[in-house]
Design an enzyme around this catalytic site. Structure first.
Site, PDB file in Angstrom:
ATOM      1  CB  ALA A 164      56.193 -84.390  -1.693  1.00 42.69           C
ATOM      2  N   GLY A 213      53.898 -83.535  -6.476  1.00 43.80           N
ATOM      3  CA  GLY A 213      53.437 -84.888  -6.208  1.00 43.80           C
ATOM      4  C   GLY A 213      51.934 -85.040  -6.397  1.00 43.80           C
ATOM      5  CD  GLU A 270      55.758 -86.406  -9.401  1.00 39.34           C
ATOM      6  OE1 GLU A 270      55.866 -85.982  -8.242  1.00 39.34           O
ATOM      7  OE2 GLU A 270      56.665 -86.982 -10.005  1.00 39.34           O
ATOM      8  CD  GLU A 288      57.693 -81.387  -8.486  1.00 43.97           C
ATOM      9  OE1 GLU A 288      57.470 -80.542  -9.383  1.00 43.97           O
ATOM     10  OE2 GLU A 288      56.933 -82.339  -8.264  1.00 43.97           O
TER      11      GLU A 288
HETATM   12  N1  CAA Z   1      54.143 -79.285   1.964  1.00 50.79           N
HETATM   13  C1  CAA Z   1      53.883 -78.883   3.205  1.00 50.79           C
HETATM   14  N2  CAA Z   1      53.230 -77.750   3.495  1.00 50.79           N
HETATM   15  C2  CAA Z   1      52.807 -77.014   2.461  1.00 50.79           C
HETATM   16  C3  CAA Z   1      53.044 -77.381   1.131  1.00 50.79           C
HETATM   17  C4  CAA Z   1      53.742 -78.594   0.893  1.00 50.79           C
HETATM   18  N3  CAA Z   1      53.984 -79.032  -0.337  1.00 50.79           N
HETATM   19  N4  CAA Z   1      52.527 -76.440   0.324  1.00 50.79           N
HETATM   20  C5  CAA Z   1      51.972 -75.513   1.123  1.00 50.79           C
HETATM   21  N5  CAA Z   1      52.140 -75.864   2.411  1.00 50.79           N
HETATM   22  C6  CAA Z   1      51.656 -75.145   3.596  1.00 50.79           C
HETATM   23  C7  CAA Z   1      52.403 -73.847   3.808  1.00 50.79           C
HETATM   24  O1  CAA Z   1      53.602 -74.062   4.515  1.00 50.79           O
HETATM   25  C8  CAA Z   1      51.401 -73.046   4.586  1.00 50.79           C
HETATM   26  O2  CAA Z   1      51.435 -73.522   5.908  1.00 50.79           O
HETATM   27  P1  CAA Z   1      51.059 -72.566   7.127  1.00 50.79           P
HETATM   28  O3  CAA Z   1      49.631 -72.159   6.915  1.00 50.79           O
HETATM   29  O4  CAA Z   1      51.307 -73.398   8.330  1.00 50.79           O
HETATM   30  O5  CAA Z   1      51.994 -71.416   7.014  1.00 50.79           O
HETATM   31  C9  CAA Z   1      50.075 -73.489   3.989  1.00 50.79           C
HETATM   32  O6  CAA Z   1      50.331 -74.738   3.352  1.00 50.79           O
HETATM   33  C10 CAA Z   1      49.501 -72.548   2.982  1.00 50.79           C
HETATM   34  O7  CAA Z   1      50.506 -72.237   2.016  1.00 50.79           O
HETATM   35  P2  CAA Z   1      50.692 -70.762   1.465  1.00 50.79           P
HETATM   36  O8  CAA Z   1      50.766 -69.815   2.598  1.00 50.79           O
HETATM   37  O9  CAA Z   1      51.842 -70.824   0.524  1.00 50.79           O
HETATM   38  O10 CAA Z   1      49.314 -70.533   0.703  1.00 50.79           O
HETATM   39  P3  CAA Z   1      49.063 -69.985  -0.748  1.00 50.79           P
HETATM   40  O11 CAA Z   1      47.605 -70.089  -0.973  1.00 50.79           O
HETATM   41  O12 CAA Z   1      49.746 -68.690  -0.925  1.00 50.79           O
HETATM   42  O13 CAA Z   1      49.790 -71.009  -1.738  1.00 50.79           O
HETATM   43  C11 CAA Z   1      50.394 -73.097  -2.708  1.00 50.79           C
HETATM   44  C12 CAA Z   1      49.394 -72.347  -1.821  1.00 50.79           C
HETATM   45  C13 CAA Z   1      50.298 -72.593  -4.145  1.00 50.79           C
HETATM   46  C14 CAA Z   1      50.050 -74.579  -2.664  1.00 50.79           C
HETATM   47  C15 CAA Z   1      51.838 -72.835  -2.207  1.00 50.79           C
HETATM   48  O14 CAA Z   1      51.883 -73.134  -0.832  1.00 50.79           O
HETATM   49  C16 CAA Z   1      52.890 -73.640  -2.877  1.00 50.79           C
HETATM   50  O15 CAA Z   1      53.371 -73.281  -3.922  1.00 50.79           O
HETATM   51  N6  CAA Z   1      53.294 -74.764  -2.239  1.00 50.79           N
HETATM   52  C17 CAA Z   1      54.401 -75.543  -2.669  1.00 50.79           C
HETATM   53  C18 CAA Z   1      54.004 -76.474  -3.739  1.00 50.79           C
HETATM   54  C19 CAA Z   1      55.181 -77.322  -4.113  1.00 50.79           C
HETATM   55  O16 CAA Z   1      56.306 -76.888  -4.222  1.00 50.79           O
HETATM   56  N7  CAA Z   1      54.889 -78.608  -4.349  1.00 50.79           N
HETATM   57  C20 CAA Z   1      55.877 -79.522  -4.762  1.00 50.79           C
HETATM   58  C21 CAA Z   1      56.441 -80.197  -3.573  1.00 50.79           C
HETATM   59  S1  CAA Z   1      57.820 -81.166  -4.019  1.00 50.79           S
HETATM   60  C22 CAA Z   1      57.171 -82.578  -4.628  1.00 50.79           C
HETATM   61  O17 CAA Z   1      56.005 -82.773  -4.723  1.00 50.79           O
HETATM   62  C23 CAA Z   1      58.269 -83.529  -4.999  1.00 50.79           C
HETATM   63  C24 CAA Z   1      57.838 -84.785  -5.580  1.00 50.79           C
HETATM   64  O18 CAA Z   1      57.719 -84.933  -6.772  1.00 50.79           O
HETATM   65  C25 CAA Z   1      57.684 -85.992  -4.754  1.00 50.79           C
END
Ligand code: CAA
Length: 682
Positions: A63, A102, A105, A125
């Site tokens: 998400a 998400g 999912e 999450e």
């Molecule tokens: N939402 C919005 N922005 C996100 C994002 C997300 N879920 N995941 C990553 N980004 C953005 C980061 O903020 C970053 O933005 P900027 O370039 O503007 O700084 C960019 O994407 C790149 O991210 P990283 O610098 O972290 O890059 P990375 O290659 O080191 O890692 C990643 C990539 C593994 C996807 C890491 O960003 C990560 O772990 N993201 C979070 C994933 C997460 O927690 N997902 C679950 C969300 S909650 C959910 O989904 C709830 C649900 O069930 C509905």
């Protein structure tokens, strides 16, 4: 506005592509685009099956975290997942990159999932204080059972595609040609003619209800702090998957997700996630770093030795310079001892140790650093000594070498002047209080060039550290205020054990006194209360353990508590200041230490030492072990309410105005109805 989701008919298969850089997060536009694409493809008689894929580096990584805490906009992700699942035509999800949260999912709602071999999938999450809220807790256990689903969801770590395939979360893995493979699979399914089985109707994971129930019971036995209920709620939802009809299970999951989203822990962890990424948004971002393959380190004490070790481990060549031959031998021995201990613990192979050692040179002559591309001076805090070193470096270092000082306190501008290379000089302060804490503070002056900052940032990242940009000592100041507040409480009647217990109860990874010996205690106290330092020095007490090291809690602090000498000294100090001893409660300890951080934080922002409040929060979380789920002191100030924070500080101010008086910034924020969060930017 063009949609981030497009689709085309490829020989009767709708190829739906999500294209929303950087990670195809499932924000509103993506959800709306997907919904429309699925509707249109299902309605189109020329389409027999659907493939959902993503452009760029990854299938959706979850998400969109930036939408959390804002009013949700339809279509919501759970509804979109349902829509995909009930599609009357087969839907295949083709995963690459990091299909997380998400994103996974969404894939679970499809009828078939294939992935590129390098893909990773998971449910992170919990790291945000949440649970999978778009059917993940109901669909994943139907495919893989409770034990593995719980492992993925409560562990939060992604797994490799091959492991996900073995679990039954994926149906296929390909080495390359992911889209073509997905299209071919779709064509096969169409040719086969069997109706897709929605995941809600799958039951493989329920085959053994007893094993399922045992996994839930085992998850419930794990201890979790009450303020972080996500793991417990995940177990509840996975149990509901077995006990309730699918729709009721989804409703149960939704309620639990919303409950978690409203917790302070979710806010703190979300803030930590965004703050961590914001650290790199500096005025110098985008500037190309100079290559650094050869690092010079001056001084092999604690900081210098740690730097040498991490640089060797990262594959750099290192030249270590000490003041004379004996000091050099001692420093090399220290490094060798640490290496050997790592080998003994199995953290380093003997081969890697030998490889690292072969890239290390030692010398007692500064000119031996002439080839180094970056040089970090880590000698004791003596401005005269450091200035002399920098003036020599100005003469011997190669043109373009970055000259850095690991000083935690001193004026970097004076060193830049001494070197005569202000554009290439900055502070590079690794914080080693918490082992592998991974924080480097970059101290820049108005004359530091962008390339120097970019190069130091890149080096920090290569050494596995986060870099925080500051214009002066940041963490040192914050820690000084925190320590001073704790010392005040000690003199008011508390003990090291009670203070450290309260701080650890709040969630700090270390207490104030765990890592201190007597002289350390005196020096830190001396920041605000020179009396105690003098008292100790007069008694000639150095190196007497108050705490035996932060890592062996509670042993270290128990010894501190039992150390009558410390308690007697504190009592003598109390009497010297004419301070009556009074009961000090846990709440007071936690609040005072937090308020001291908030007050110092306002000053650090007002004099522009830090770029933004979230950088202070991050520095504290990484460098001091401030609990991540509380989001750092500046977020804690927002959450407590700035007016309450201001009033509490005002009540303390008469006792020690220097410590408790915030900068005018706090009053300005209040006047304008703003918060620290508003100063963070995007
Ligand atoms: N939402 C919005 N922005 C996100 C994002 C997300 N879920 N995941 C990553 N980004 C953005 C980061 O903020 C970053 O933005 P900027 O370039 O503007 O700084 C960019 O994407 C790149 O991210 P990283 O610098 O972290 O890059 P990375 O290659 O080191 O890692 C990643 C990539 C593994 C996807 C890491 O960003 C990560 O772990 N993201 C979070 C994933 C997460 O927690 N997902 C679950 C969300 S909650 C959910 O989904 C709830 C649900 O069930 C509905």
């Amino acid at each position: 506005m063009t949609s981030p989701v497009t689709w085309e008919n490829r020989d009767g298969i709708a190829l739906i592509t999500i294209d929303s850089p950087p990670v195809n997060a499932l924000g509103h536009a993506v959800r709306a685009g997907l919904w429309e694409a699925v509707e249109a493809a299902e309605a189109d008689p020329a389409v027999r099956a659907l493939v959902i894929t993503a452009a760029g580096r990854s299938f959706p990584a979850g998400a969109d975290i930036r939408e959390f805490g804002k009013p949700p906009q339809a279509p919501l992700l759970p509804d979109l997942c349902d829509r995909i699942e009930v599609c009357t035509k087969p839907v295949i999800a083709a995963l690459h990159g990091t299909a997380l949260g998400g994103g996974l999912e969404l894939a679970l709602a499809a009828h078939v999932r294939i992935a590129h071999a390098k893909a990773r999938v998971g449910f992170p999450e919990i790291n945000l204080g949440l649970l999978p809220g778009a059917g993940g807790t109901q669909r994943a256990p139907r495919l893989i059972g409770a034990e593995q689903a719980l492992q993925l969801m409560t562990g939060g770590r992604p797994v490799r595609a091959a492991d996900a395939l073995a679990m039954g979360l994926l149906d296929g893995v390909v080495e390359d040609g992911l889209t073509e493979a997905a299209l071919a699979l779709a064509a096969d399914l169409v040719a086969d003619g069997t109706a897709p089985v929605p995941t809600r109707d799958r039951t493989e994971g329920f085959r053994n209800p007893q094993v399922y129930a045992e996994a839930i019971a085992a998850a419930r036995r794990q201890p979790h702090p009450p303020e972080q209920p996500a793991a417990t709620r995940i177990a509840d939802c996975v149990e509901a998957a077995l006990l309730l009809p699918f729709e009721a299970g989804l409703a149960y999951e939704r309620a639990a997700f919303e409950e978690l989203q409203a917790t302070p822990a979710a806010r703190g962890l979300r803030h930590a996630f965004l703050s961590e990424r914001r650290l790199s948004k500096t005025p110098e971002a985008g500037t190309e770093a100079r290559p650094v393959e050869h690092l010079g380190v001056i001084g092999g004490g604690r900081t210098g030795a740690a730097l040498v070790l991490s640089a060797l481990s990262a594959g750099l060549r290192v030249t270590l310079v000490e003041r004379d031959h004996d000091a050099l031998i001692a420093a090399l021995e220290r490094i060798a001892d640490i290496h050997e201990a790592e080998v003994a613990r199995g953290r380093l192979t003997p081969e890697k140790r030998d490889e690292d050692w072969a890239r290390l040179a030692g010398s007692a002559e500064l000119p031996r650093l002439a080839e180094a591309e970056m040089i970090v001076e880590a000698v004791p805090e003596d401005l005269g000594l450091k200035a002399e070193i920098f003036s020599q470096l100005g003469r011997v270092a190669r043109p373009g070498a970055i000259l850095a000082s690991a000083t935690a306190a001193l004026d970097i501008a004076a060193l830049a002047t001494a070197a005569g290379r202000p554009a290439d000089t900055l502070a590079f302060r690794p914080w080693t209080e918490i082992p592998r804490s991974g924080l480097v503070e970059l101290g820049v002056t108005p004359r530091t060039g962008a390339e120097a900052v970019a190069t130091a940032t890149a080096l920090a990242a290569r050494l596995g550290h986060r870099a925080v940009r500051a214009t002066g000592p940041l963490l040192g100041r914050m820690m000084g205020a925190w320590a001073a507040a704790a010392d005040g409480l000690l003199l008011a009647g508390s003990t090291p054990l009670r203070i450290d217990t309260a701080l650890r109860g709040y969630g700090y990874r270390r207490g104030r006194y765990q890592a201190e010996d007597l002289i350390g205690l005196a020096t830190l106290s001396g920041l605000r209360r020179p009396g105690l330092a003098d008292g100790l020095a007069a008694r000639g007490r150095t190196g007497c353990a108050v705490g035996a090291g932060w890592f062996d809690w509670p042993e270290g602090t128990r010894r501190a508590q039992e150390n009558d000498e410390v308690l007697a000294l504190v009592e003598a100090e109390r009497q010297r200041h004419g301070l009556p001893s009074r009961p000090v409660g846990e709440e007071e300890i936690v609040l005072s230490c937090l308020l001291a951080l908030i007050a110092e934080g306002t000053r650090v922002l007002a004099d522009e030492t830090a770029l933004r409040p979230s950088d202070i929060d991050m520095a504290l979380m990484i460098g001091l072990g401030f609990p991540r789920w509380r989001g750092g002191p500046m977020l804690a100030a927002d959450m407590m309410g700035l007016l309450d924070a201001k009033n509490a500080l005002a009540a303390l101010a008469p006792e020690n105005p220097e410590l408790w008086t915030p900068a005018d910034l706090l009053a300005d924020l209040l006047k304008n109805g703003r918060s620290f969060e508003d100063l963070n930017g995007i």
